[in-house]
Design a protein around this motif. Structure first.
Motif, PDB file in Angstrom:
ATOM      1  N   GLU A  95       1.086  -1.177   0.095  1.00  0.00           N
ATOM      2  CA  GLU A  95       0.276   0.168  -0.153  1.00  0.00           C
ATOM      3  C   GLU A  95       1.296   0.918   0.546  1.00  0.00           C
ATOM      4  N   LEU A  96       0.935   2.245  -0.713  1.00  0.00           N
ATOM      5  CA  LEU A  96       1.370   3.030  -1.282  1.00  0.00           C
ATOM      6  C   LEU A  96       0.897   4.526  -1.161  1.00  0.00           C
ATOM      7  N   GLY A  97       1.471   5.163   0.307  1.00  0.00           N
ATOM      8  CA  GLY A  97       1.095   6.306   0.921  1.00  0.00           C
ATOM      9  C   GLY A  97       0.058   5.385   1.712  1.00  0.00           C
ATOM     10  N   CYS A  98       0.361   4.964   2.597  1.00  0.00           N
ATOM     11  CA  CYS A  98      -1.126   4.054   4.068  1.00  0.00           C
ATOM     12  C   CYS A  98      -0.878   4.713   5.275  1.00  0.00           C
ATOM     13  N   GLY A  99      -0.950   6.296   4.918  1.00  0.00           N
ATOM     14  CA  GLY A  99      -1.489   7.165   5.761  1.00  0.00           C
ATOM     15  C   GLY A  99      -1.644   6.514   7.238  1.00  0.00           C
ATOM     16  N   PHE A 121      -7.080   6.919  -1.450  1.00  0.00           N
ATOM     17  CA  PHE A 121      -7.212   7.896  -1.353  1.00  0.00           C
ATOM     18  C   PHE A 121      -6.014   9.205  -1.587  1.00  0.00           C
ATOM     19  N   PRO A 122      -5.434   8.896  -2.276  1.00  0.00           N
ATOM     20  CA  PRO A 122      -3.901   9.846  -2.452  1.00  0.00           C
ATOM     21  C   PRO A 122      -4.570  11.097  -2.473  1.00  0.00           C
ATOM     22  N   ASP A 131     -11.387   9.190  -3.665  1.00  0.00           N
ATOM     23  CA  ASP A 131     -12.272  10.185  -3.414  1.00  0.00           C
ATOM     24  C   ASP A 131     -12.812  10.783  -4.353  1.00  0.00           C
ATOM     25  N   SER A 132     -12.330  11.046  -5.185  1.00  0.00           N
ATOM     26  CA  SER A 132     -11.530  12.328  -6.203  1.00  0.00           C
ATOM     27  C   SER A 132     -12.207  11.776  -7.516  1.00  0.00           C
ATOM     28  N   GLU A 133     -13.103  12.745  -7.898  1.00  0.00           N
ATOM     29  CA  GLU A 133     -13.466  12.254  -9.270  1.00  0.00           C
ATOM     30  C   GLU A 133     -12.959  12.415 -10.070  1.00  0.00           C
ATOM     31  N   PHE A 134     -11.699  13.176  -9.852  1.00  0.00           N
ATOM     32  CA  PHE A 134     -10.943  13.843 -11.060  1.00  0.00           C
ATOM     33  C   PHE A 134      -9.630  13.065 -11.034  1.00  0.00           C
TER      34      PHE A 134
END
Length: 222
Positions: A50-54, A122-123, A160-163
């Motif tokens: 997992e990259l950017g696992c928070g 969720f990046p 969550d980003s449609e972009f």
């Protein structure tokens, strides 16, 4: 989070057997675990990253569901994944490790064909054009993923980003890469894998409370 709390977590991370904190130079000059991650875990099970696992919520959630696979959460912010590392130790999840380093070094962390699957959860969509180089599904990053994934290995993007969702789909189509599954609202449209629906991060719950759709893409880069 207060500075004292951060320092406490940094100190605790140093004592956790499932946390690795190399310097950037150590990674760039020849990372000791590159190509040897199965030896690190002591088995031949597939390796999922997992990259950017928070906070490590997704890494831990996946590891609970699939204990016949090994999971590595990567983030530069060690005070965040402290919770995930601590939880893994408390629950005896020996199939979990956390690595504190920069995501762009992924091709220096793993050897060719060493990774079975990559999760990007969720990046930051990096919407401004001048931030394109930091977007985690840009062409440069896709090449890095290709360098470490096994043949037929997959990348999962949940956002969550449609972009970010649209940008990634367009880029994959333009590059002729295989999209295995795409859903622009996983909780309203049926068909998403269980691990997409069953594991929710703290921030994902916040997005859902605001009524934001959660999107998902699974694709191949080789």
């Amino acid at each position: 989070m207060g500075s004292k709390n951060k320092l406490k977590r940094f100190k605790e991370n140093e004592t956790f057997k499932n946390v690795i904190q190399p310097t950037r130079e150590e990674v760039q000059e020849g990372f000791k675990h590159k190509g040897l991650w199965k030896s690190y875990f002591g088995n031949d099970n597939p390796i999922i990253v997992e990259l950017g696992c928070g906070k490590g919520e997704y890494t831990i959630g996946l590891a609970r569901k699939e204990q016949n696979k090994n999971f590595i959460g990567i983030d530069i912010k060690g005070a965040r994944f402290w919770k995930g590392a601590k939880t893994a130790l408390e629950e005896g999840l020996d199939n979990v490790a956390f690595l504190r380093t920069q995501i762009e070094l992924v091709d220096m962390i793993f050897g060719a064909n060493e990774v079975s699957e990559i999760w990007i959860t969720f990046p930051d969509p990096q919407i401004k054009y001048k931030r394109t180089k930091h977007r985690m599904t840009n062409k440069v990053f896709l090449e890095k993923y290709k360098a470490v994934l096994e043949p037929k290995g997959v990348v999962n993007l949940k956002t969550d980003s449609e972009f970010m969702h649209g940008y990634t789909l367009g880029l994959l189509q333009g590059l002729g890469l295989e999209v295995l599954y795409a859903n622009h609202d996983v909780y309203k449209n049926e068909g998403s894998p269980d691990e997409v629906l069953d594991i929710q991060t703290f921030y994902e719950n916040q997005y859902l409370e605001k009524g934001k759709p959660i999107t998902y893409i699974q694709f191949r880069v080789n």
